[in-house]
Design a protein around this motif. Structure first.
Motif, PDB file in Angstrom:
ATOM      1  N   SER A  79       0.813  -1.130   0.014  1.00 18.53           N
ATOM      2  CA  SER A  79      -0.077   0.072  -0.183  1.00 18.53           C
ATOM      3  C   SER A  79       1.033   1.301  -0.060  1.00 18.53           C
ATOM      4  O   SER A  79       1.939   1.368   0.593  1.00 18.53           O
ATOM      5  N   GLY A  80       0.395   2.289  -0.652  1.00 21.98           N
ATOM      6  CA  GLY A  80       1.098   3.449  -0.555  1.00 21.98           C
ATOM      7  C   GLY A  80       0.855   4.305  -1.829  1.00 21.98           C
ATOM      8  O   GLY A  80       0.186   3.882  -2.605  1.00 21.98           O
ATOM      9  N   ALA A  81       1.331   5.512  -1.838  1.00 18.27           N
ATOM     10  CA  ALA A  81       1.229   6.607  -3.058  1.00 18.27           C
ATOM     11  C   ALA A  81       2.095   5.988  -4.380  1.00 18.27           C
ATOM     12  O   ALA A  81       3.376   5.893  -4.023  1.00 18.27           O
ATOM     13  N   TYR A  82       1.324   6.162  -5.413  1.00 21.14           N
ATOM     14  CA  TYR A  82       2.071   5.735  -6.721  1.00 21.14           C
ATOM     15  C   TYR A  82       1.881   6.745  -7.852  1.00 21.14           C
ATOM     16  O   TYR A  82       0.656   7.232  -7.906  1.00 21.14           O
ATOM     17  N   THR A  83       2.496   6.965  -8.933  1.00 26.63           N
ATOM     18  CA  THR A  83       2.196   7.287 -10.005  1.00 26.63           C
ATOM     19  C   THR A  83       2.076   6.142 -11.034  1.00 26.63           C
ATOM     20  O   THR A  83       2.572   5.076 -10.824  1.00 26.63           O
ATOM     21  N   ILE A  84       0.972   6.285 -11.788  1.00 25.70           N
ATOM     22  CA  ILE A  84       0.725   5.101 -12.823  1.00 25.70           C
ATOM     23  C   ILE A  84       1.053   5.609 -14.272  1.00 25.70           C
ATOM     24  O   ILE A  84       0.277   6.538 -14.756  1.00 25.70           O
ATOM     25  N   THR A  85       1.891   5.046 -15.016  1.00 26.84           N
ATOM     26  CA  THR A  85       2.400   5.429 -16.238  1.00 26.84           C
ATOM     27  C   THR A  85       1.982   4.418 -17.180  1.00 26.84           C
ATOM     28  O   THR A  85       2.148   3.307 -17.099  1.00 26.84           O
ATOM     29  N   SER A  86       1.424   4.827 -18.348  1.00 29.19           N
ATOM     30  CA  SER A  86       1.008   4.127 -19.542  1.00 29.19           C
ATOM     31  C   SER A  86       2.106   3.346 -20.025  1.00 29.19           C
ATOM     32  O   SER A  86       3.151   4.005 -20.297  1.00 29.19           O
ATOM     33  N   GLN A  87       2.463   2.155 -20.114  1.00 27.67           N
ATOM     34  CA  GLN A  87       3.653   1.657 -20.932  1.00 27.67           C
ATOM     35  C   GLN A  87       3.330   1.623 -22.323  1.00 27.67           C
ATOM     36  O   GLN A  87       4.517   2.007 -22.889  1.00 27.67           O
ATOM     37  N   ASN A  88       2.571   2.013 -22.822  1.00 27.44           N
ATOM     38  CA  ASN A  88       2.010   2.173 -24.131  1.00 27.44           C
ATOM     39  C   ASN A  88       2.442   3.627 -24.559  1.00 27.44           C
ATOM     40  O   ASN A  88       3.114   3.957 -25.531  1.00 27.44           O
ATOM     41  N   SER A  89       1.964   4.614 -23.613  1.00 27.95           N
ATOM     42  CA  SER A  89       2.450   5.879 -24.159  1.00 27.95           C
ATOM     43  C   SER A  89       3.552   6.719 -23.480  1.00 27.95           C
ATOM     44  O   SER A  89       3.785   7.794 -23.837  1.00 27.95           O
ATOM     45  N   GLY A  90       3.586   6.341 -22.224  1.00 26.54           N
ATOM     46  CA  GLY A  90       4.299   7.127 -21.218  1.00 26.54           C
ATOM     47  C   GLY A  90       3.801   8.085 -20.446  1.00 26.54           C
ATOM     48  O   GLY A  90       4.556   8.905 -19.764  1.00 26.54           O
ATOM     49  N   GLN A  95      -1.161  11.298  -8.629  1.00 18.75           N
ATOM     50  CA  GLN A  95      -0.573  10.346  -7.660  1.00 18.75           C
ATOM     51  C   GLN A  95      -2.062   9.624  -7.112  1.00 18.75           C
ATOM     52  O   GLN A  95      -2.906  10.186  -6.931  1.00 18.75           O
ATOM     53  N   TRP A  96      -1.618   8.208  -6.702  1.00 22.25           N
ATOM     54  CA  TRP A  96      -2.651   7.456  -6.556  1.00 22.25           C
ATOM     55  C   TRP A  96      -2.169   6.542  -5.143  1.00 22.25           C
ATOM     56  O   TRP A  96      -1.250   6.047  -5.229  1.00 22.25           O
ATOM     57  N   ASN A  97      -3.197   6.282  -4.163  1.00 16.85           N
ATOM     58  CA  ASN A  97      -2.771   5.464  -3.177  1.00 16.85           C
ATOM     59  C   ASN A  97      -3.372   4.358  -3.263  1.00 16.85           C
ATOM     60  O   ASN A  97      -4.661   4.081  -3.883  1.00 16.85           O
ATOM     61  N   LEU A  98      -2.566   3.117  -3.268  1.00 15.28           N
ATOM     62  CA  LEU A  98      -3.342   1.711  -3.436  1.00 15.28           C
ATOM     63  C   LEU A  98      -3.447   1.309  -1.954  1.00 15.28           C
ATOM     64  O   LEU A  98      -2.580   1.316  -1.136  1.00 15.28           O
ATOM     65  N   LEU A  99      -4.597   1.080  -1.560  1.00 17.05           N
ATOM     66  CA  LEU A  99      -5.117   0.643  -0.254  1.00 17.05           C
ATOM     67  C   LEU A  99      -5.255  -0.903  -0.656  1.00 17.05           C
ATOM     68  O   LEU A  99      -6.747  -1.241  -1.094  1.00 17.05           O
ATOM     69  N   TYR A 100      -4.811  -1.902   0.248  1.00 19.16           N
ATOM     70  CA  TYR A 100      -4.718  -3.114   0.277  1.00 19.16           C
ATOM     71  C   TYR A 100      -6.192  -3.438   0.726  1.00 19.16           C
ATOM     72  O   TYR A 100      -6.324  -3.100   2.075  1.00 19.16           O
ATOM     73  N   GLN A 101      -7.112  -4.139   0.280  1.00 16.90           N
ATOM     74  CA  GLN A 101      -8.222  -4.453   0.703  1.00 16.90           C
ATOM     75  C   GLN A 101      -8.416  -6.188   1.328  1.00 16.90           C
ATOM     76  O   GLN A 101      -9.592  -6.507   1.693  1.00 16.90           O
ATOM     77  N   GLY A 102      -7.075  -6.886   1.022  1.00 12.66           N
ATOM     78  CA  GLY A 102      -7.338  -8.174   1.378  1.00 12.66           C
ATOM     79  C   GLY A 102      -7.092  -8.984   0.099  1.00 12.66           C
ATOM     80  O   GLY A 102      -7.172  -8.681  -1.047  1.00 12.66           O
ATOM     81  N   GLU A 103      -7.217 -10.121   0.385  1.00 13.36           N
ATOM     82  CA  GLU A 103      -7.333 -11.252  -0.597  1.00 13.36           C
ATOM     83  C   GLU A 103      -8.818 -11.815  -0.630  1.00 13.36           C
ATOM     84  O   GLU A 103      -9.281 -12.240  -0.081  1.00 13.36           O
ATOM     85  N   HIS A 160      -5.213 -10.493  -5.095  1.00 17.75           N
ATOM     86  CA  HIS A 160      -5.025  -9.243  -4.095  1.00 17.75           C
ATOM     87  C   HIS A 160      -5.920  -8.162  -4.657  1.00 17.75           C
ATOM     88  O   HIS A 160      -5.716  -7.797  -5.590  1.00 17.75           O
ATOM     89  N   VAL A 161      -6.890  -7.571  -3.766  1.00 15.09           N
ATOM     90  CA  VAL A 161      -7.640  -6.672  -4.072  1.00 15.09           C
ATOM     91  C   VAL A 161      -7.367  -5.364  -3.461  1.00 15.09           C
ATOM     92  O   VAL A 161      -6.818  -5.178  -2.343  1.00 15.09           O
ATOM     93  N   TYR A 162      -7.254  -4.378  -4.236  1.00 16.95           N
ATOM     94  CA  TYR A 162      -6.987  -2.904  -3.717  1.00 16.95           C
ATOM     95  C   TYR A 162      -8.210  -1.892  -3.963  1.00 16.95           C
ATOM     96  O   TYR A 162      -8.908  -2.143  -5.001  1.00 16.95           O
ATOM     97  N   ALA A 163      -8.159  -0.418  -3.493  1.00 16.28           N
ATOM     98  CA  ALA A 163      -8.867   0.418  -3.725  1.00 16.28           C
ATOM     99  C   ALA A 163      -7.734   1.426  -4.348  1.00 16.28           C
ATOM    100  O   ALA A 163      -6.683   1.313  -3.666  1.00 16.28           O
ATOM    101  N   ILE A 164      -7.979   2.130  -5.465  1.00 19.08           N
ATOM    102  CA  ILE A 164      -7.185   2.998  -5.886  1.00 19.08           C
ATOM    103  C   ILE A 164      -7.646   4.346  -5.625  1.00 19.08           C
ATOM    104  O   ILE A 164      -8.456   4.801  -6.374  1.00 19.08           O
TER     105      ILE A 164
END
Length: 166
Positions: free
Chosen positions: A29-40, A68-76, A81-85
């Motif tokens: 869990s934590g803050a991330y940026t999410i980058t398109s592999q296709n476009s950058g 910026q996006w927080n991935l919040l682990y919601q469990g299995e 593995h399920v997350y809220a983004i």
């Protein structure tokens, strides 16, 4: 020294942390940026909106909190593995509006309520990349038309394994 985490994404998600350690599932869990592999380009809430129903697009990096996006682990659950983004800027969740099961539906941000339309399976593709699947619709995150253009919409689509879903 701070470590900003980033996710090289589309739309399967390729995780690459600046600590140079590849993530093992579950993704921390934590803050991330999410980058398109296709476009950058980065996943971005259009116009840095903090409103419910604001569309999610791809856009060039600008250091905005709406990228910026927080991935919040919601469990299995649901065999994974399920997350809220959650948008760092608005505190709202990446959402499949109306629990749509229609391929091509644009993803939005919406007040977090932890419904299945706001929960996402992050699935290891086995090659260092990941797929992100909505729990409610079973569809995958995708950039519309595999576009490389700024402001292309983030949609859900049936699995095809192409670059626009990794």
């Amino acid at each position: 020294m701070t470590h900003q985490k980033s996710i090289l994404f589309i739309f399967g998600l390729f995780l690459c942390m600046t600590t140079q350690i590849f993530c093992q599932m579950p993704v921390p869990s934590g803050a991330y940026t999410i980058t398109s592999q296709n476009s950058g380009l980065l996943l971005d809430v259009y116009g840095a909106s903090t409103d419910d129903l604001a569309g999610v697009i791809q856009y060039p990096a600008n250091n905005g909190r709406n990228q910026q996006w927080n991935l919040l682990y919601q469990g299995e659950q649901f065999n994974g593995h399920v997350y809220a983004i959650i948008s760092v800027n608005s505190g709202k969740a990446l959402d499949d509006p109306g629990t749509s099961t229609t391929p091509g539906t644009q993803m939005i941000q919406y007040t977090f309520h932890s419904g299945p339309n706001q929960l996402w399976l992050i699935q290891d593709a086995g090659d260092g990349s990941y797929f992100i699947q909505n729990v409610a619709s079973a569809l995958y995150l995708d950039i519309e038309g595999a576009s490389i253009n700024p402001e292309a919409r983030l949609i859900e689509w049936t699995f095809n394994g192409n670059a626009n879903q990794r």
